[in-house]
Write an enzyme that holds these catalytic residues in place. Sequence first.
Site, PDB file in Angstrom:
ATOM      1  N   LEU A 253       0.908  -1.168  -0.075  1.00 62.86           N
ATOM      2  CA  LEU A 253       0.212  -0.015   0.009  1.00 62.86           C
ATOM      3  C   LEU A 253       0.766   1.210  -0.154  1.00 62.86           C
ATOM      4  O   LEU A 253       0.482   2.307  -0.633  1.00 62.86           O
ATOM      5  CB  LEU A 253      -0.880   0.080   1.192  1.00 62.86           C
ATOM      6  CG  LEU A 253      -1.835   1.116   1.316  1.00 62.86           C
ATOM      7  CD1 LEU A 253      -2.732   1.328   0.122  1.00 62.86           C
ATOM      8  CD2 LEU A 253      -2.701   1.270   2.646  1.00 62.86           C
ATOM      9  N   TYR A 254       2.068   1.208   0.690  1.00 63.07           N
ATOM     10  CA  TYR A 254       2.958   2.281   0.777  1.00 63.07           C
ATOM     11  C   TYR A 254       3.282   2.665  -0.626  1.00 63.07           C
ATOM     12  O   TYR A 254       3.341   3.818  -1.036  1.00 63.07           O
ATOM     13  CB  TYR A 254       4.152   1.882   1.658  1.00 63.07           C
ATOM     14  CG  TYR A 254       5.318   3.007   1.343  1.00 63.07           C
ATOM     15  CD1 TYR A 254       5.192   4.250   1.955  1.00 63.07           C
ATOM     16  CD2 TYR A 254       6.529   2.667   0.849  1.00 63.07           C
ATOM     17  CE1 TYR A 254       6.207   5.316   1.613  1.00 63.07           C
ATOM     18  CE2 TYR A 254       7.388   3.503   0.590  1.00 63.07           C
ATOM     19  CZ  TYR A 254       7.192   4.924   1.046  1.00 63.07           C
ATOM     20  OH  TYR A 254       8.214   5.755   0.961  1.00 63.07           O
TER      21      TYR A 254
END
Length: 442
Positions: A253-254
């Site tokens: 997700l980062y």
Amino acid sequence: MTQLKPILSHLDPIIPSTPGKFKPDKFSAYSFHRLRFHPRLALWSFLSVIFILLFFCFSPPDGAAAAKRRSLQTTSYTIRVHLDSNWEVKARNSARPRSKTGFSVLVTGAAGFVGTHVSIALKRRGDGVVGLDNFNNYYDTGLKKARKALVDRAGVYVIEGDINDAVLLRNLFETVHFTHVMHLAAQAGVRYAMQNPNSYIHSNVNGFVSLLEACKNATLQPSIVWASSSSVYGLNSKVPFSEKDRTDQPASLYAATKKAGEEIAHTYNHIYGLSITGLRFFTVYGPWGRPDMAYFFFTKDILKGKEIKIFEGADHATVARDFTYVDDVVKGCLAALDTAKKSTGNGGKKKGAAQFRIYNLGNTSPVPVLKLVAILEKLLKVKAKKKVLPMPRNGDVLFTHANISLARKELGYKPTTDLETGLKKFVKWYIRYYVSKKKSAW
């Protein structure tokens, strides 16, 4: 209710003082004893309540008063936003460069790892610098405060505030006419996204848009340099990673939020004429680093005699990183600022095509994690208790490797610090800061 009293007392003179008698409806199930009522009184009371509700719901907060202290809620922590009573004067003074050719730079994430080093480097060479940081508790806030002390001593004023605070940003850009913005504030870390995904959207997407809006609306739009990440290469198997390679397969997700940031940046460049340069950092390390990084917590655990976990890929594949020393990254950041062209917009209106660039900032020498541990063992003079495990599905990738030919050609970027030299400097700082308790600046 104490806030309502002055408003109601102000309205008292216009409320009728001689209401007539109220006769309850004969079909009512309730009887009201000696209740006095007047239609005009009811009307004025109703209008007063509506006026008060509208006032508090829709009136914009006063910049100076509202910005002094407010709280911003995220998924797992509360961020306190606080401004000094004379913050405008401090910001203007801090933003003033030593010469007419110097820059006036807003550095977001100024109490962060890279932000601290960049802020000090800019100030030392004569640029004006104002820092902005929310001091959240993703990791030890004491370390962030210690970094701030370094930045303070360098003469940089750091504002405690959040990039999602549109009122604060508007007031700040009205107070100081920044020539450049170095955007380094972000929710970092790959694994933490599994615990607190919303914090990544809050900082890396919403916060970035909030900052771009402030830059877009500025009368004199600043040039923007911001930190993307090598994580955007995701599952890309072609090495070394080039800026032309595909970045549509994020592994975390980062990484997805950083990729989203690059697309958002392109949109603001295209529509509003903002000059924007994105820098893809490759595993930055060094003194005053982040405690969630492997080299940092390996050092901590080795010294404490704790077992360290070393991950490997399928079929015992080696995990390697393109470790980049912080001083080399800082040089790349300053070079990006120095070569950034002016934005072409004014007050949100584009007047021509604007510069848009993306560069890799790495060391172009991937090192296996086992070699990293071996170097730390040598420097610490302690044998590590190693446990090799399969890499979990937490968003990490097997390797990173930067192709820096574009940055070398256009920015003059030339990293010079090998891993052992950089780790030696880090270990020296770590021992002084944590072990000897002598929290020296460098």
